[in-house]
Design a protein around this motif. Structure first.
Motif, PDB file in Angstrom:
ATOM      1  N   ALA A  19      33.586  33.467  52.689  1.00 54.30           N
ATOM      2  CA  ALA A  19      32.759  33.527  51.481  1.00 54.30           C
ATOM      3  C   ALA A  19      33.405  34.442  50.441  1.00 54.30           C
ATOM      4  O   ALA A  19      33.434  34.128  49.242  1.00 54.30           O
ATOM      5  N   LEU A  20      33.939  35.567  50.889  1.00 50.64           N
ATOM      6  CA  LEU A  20      34.600  36.489  49.976  1.00 50.64           C
ATOM      7  C   LEU A  20      35.859  35.868  49.378  1.00 50.64           C
ATOM      8  O   LEU A  20      36.114  35.997  48.173  1.00 50.64           O
ATOM      9  N   LEU A  21      36.627  35.180  50.174  1.00 48.71           N
ATOM     10  CA  LEU A  21      37.825  34.504  49.685  1.00 48.71           C
ATOM     11  C   LEU A  21      37.462  33.427  48.660  1.00 48.71           C
ATOM     12  O   LEU A  21      38.110  33.297  47.615  1.00 48.71           O
ATOM     13  N   THR A  22      36.433  32.660  48.936  1.00 50.32           N
ATOM     14  CA  THR A  22      35.976  31.618  48.017  1.00 50.32           C
ATOM     15  C   THR A  22      35.556  32.230  46.683  1.00 50.32           C
ATOM     16  O   THR A  22      35.915  31.718  45.619  1.00 50.32           O
ATOM     17  N   LEU A  23      34.816  33.316  46.732  1.00 54.19           N
ATOM     18  CA  LEU A  23      34.389  33.993  45.509  1.00 54.19           C
ATOM     19  C   LEU A  23      35.595  34.503  44.728  1.00 54.19           C
ATOM     20  O   LEU A  23      35.675  34.334  43.508  1.00 54.19           O
ATOM     21  N   LEU A  27      36.686  33.401  40.879  1.00 54.36           N
ATOM     22  CA  LEU A  27      36.837  34.384  39.815  1.00 54.36           C
ATOM     23  C   LEU A  27      38.256  34.383  39.253  1.00 54.36           C
ATOM     24  O   LEU A  27      38.461  34.508  38.041  1.00 54.36           O
ATOM     25  N   HIS A  28      39.231  34.212  40.116  1.00 53.98           N
ATOM     26  CA  HIS A  28      40.625  34.154  39.686  1.00 53.98           C
ATOM     27  C   HIS A  28      40.855  32.929  38.796  1.00 53.98           C
ATOM     28  O   HIS A  28      41.490  33.021  37.741  1.00 53.98           O
ATOM     29  N   TRP A  29      40.325  31.794  39.198  1.00 50.10           N
ATOM     30  CA  TRP A  29      40.448  30.565  38.402  1.00 50.10           C
ATOM     31  C   TRP A  29      39.764  30.745  37.050  1.00 50.10           C
ATOM     32  O   TRP A  29      40.304  30.368  36.006  1.00 50.10           O
ATOM     33  N   ARG A  30      38.585  31.331  37.037  1.00 47.92           N
ATOM     34  CA  ARG A  30      37.840  31.534  35.794  1.00 47.92           C
ATOM     35  C   ARG A  30      38.598  32.471  34.848  1.00 47.92           C
ATOM     36  O   ARG A  30      38.664  32.234  33.640  1.00 47.92           O
ATOM     37  N   ALA A  31      39.171  33.536  35.404  1.00 51.55           N
ATOM     38  CA  ALA A  31      39.933  34.483  34.583  1.00 51.55           C
ATOM     39  C   ALA A  31      41.152  33.802  33.955  1.00 51.55           C
ATOM     40  O   ALA A  31      41.469  34.033  32.787  1.00 51.55           O
ATOM     41  N   ARG A  32      41.824  32.954  34.724  1.00 51.70           N
ATOM     42  CA  ARG A  32      42.987  32.237  34.176  1.00 51.70           C
ATOM     43  C   ARG A  32      42.564  31.289  33.056  1.00 51.70           C
ATOM     44  O   ARG A  32      43.264  31.160  32.045  1.00 51.70           O
ATOM     45  N   CYS A  33      41.450  30.618  33.221  1.00 47.85           N
ATOM     46  CA  CYS A  33      40.942  29.728  32.162  1.00 47.85           C
ATOM     47  C   CYS A  33      40.636  30.521  30.899  1.00 47.85           C
ATOM     48  O   CYS A  33      40.956  30.075  29.780  1.00 47.85           O
ATOM     49  N   GLU A  34      40.027  31.679  31.050  1.00 48.66           N
ATOM     50  CA  GLU A  34      39.708  32.513  29.896  1.00 48.66           C
ATOM     51  C   GLU A  34      40.975  33.033  29.223  1.00 48.66           C
ATOM     52  O   GLU A  34      41.033  33.117  27.995  1.00 48.66           O
ATOM     53  N   GLN A  35      42.000  33.357  29.991  1.00 44.72           N
ATOM     54  CA  GLN A  35      43.269  33.791  29.410  1.00 44.72           C
ATOM     55  C   GLN A  35      43.913  32.662  28.608  1.00 44.72           C
ATOM     56  O   GLN A  35      44.446  32.892  27.516  1.00 44.72           O
ATOM     57  N   GLN A  36      43.867  31.446  29.140  1.00 44.86           N
ATOM     58  CA  GLN A  36      44.423  30.307  28.417  1.00 44.86           C
ATOM     59  C   GLN A  36      43.657  30.052  27.124  1.00 44.86           C
ATOM     60  O   GLN A  36      44.249  29.749  26.090  1.00 44.86           O
ATOM     61  N   ARG A  37      42.338  30.187  27.173  1.00 47.02           N
ATOM     62  CA  ARG A  37      41.525  30.002  25.973  1.00 47.02           C
ATOM     63  C   ARG A  37      41.855  31.075  24.939  1.00 47.02           C
ATOM     64  O   ARG A  37      41.964  30.789  23.744  1.00 47.02           O
ATOM     65  N   GLN A  38      42.040  32.306  25.386  1.00 48.36           N
ATOM     66  CA  GLN A  38      42.377  33.389  24.472  1.00 48.36           C
ATOM     67  C   GLN A  38      43.722  33.131  23.800  1.00 48.36           C
ATOM     68  O   GLN A  38      43.856  33.293  22.586  1.00 48.36           O
TER      69      GLN A  38
END
Length: 82
Positions: A19-23, A27-38
């Motif tokens: 569960a911790l690995l999945t979370l 979060l890592h995927w979401r952060a990368r998406c936000e970096q690309q958007r920025q």
């Protein structure tokens, strides 16, 4: 301790670790998406001509919406300041 109790404890630890690995992955995927958007928004802001304006209305597939209005005004340089 019995073998059954040991297997229950190990199973619980494995489930929590998974569960911790999945979370972390989410979060890592979401952060990368936000970096690309920025980066995308910064590139657009850099291309706006002086006295220009850009309006964005961006919607992601996951339902997030971003509305941005970029207005660029010229900044007087020191040699032009009165």
């Amino acid at each position: 301790m019995t073998d059954q109790a040991t297997s229950v404890i190990v199973s619980a630890i494995v489930v929590k670790a998974f569960a911790l690995l999945t979370l972390w992955l989410r979060l890592h995927w979401r952060a990368r998406c936000e970096q690309q958007r920025q980066r995308y928004l910064l590139r657009i802001a850099e291309t706006v001509a002086p006295n220009g304006q850009v309006e964005l209305d961006d919607r992601d597939g996951d339902g997030h919406r971003l509305q941005v209005k970029i207005t660029r005004t010229p900044v007087p340089r020191e040699d032009q300041a009165a």
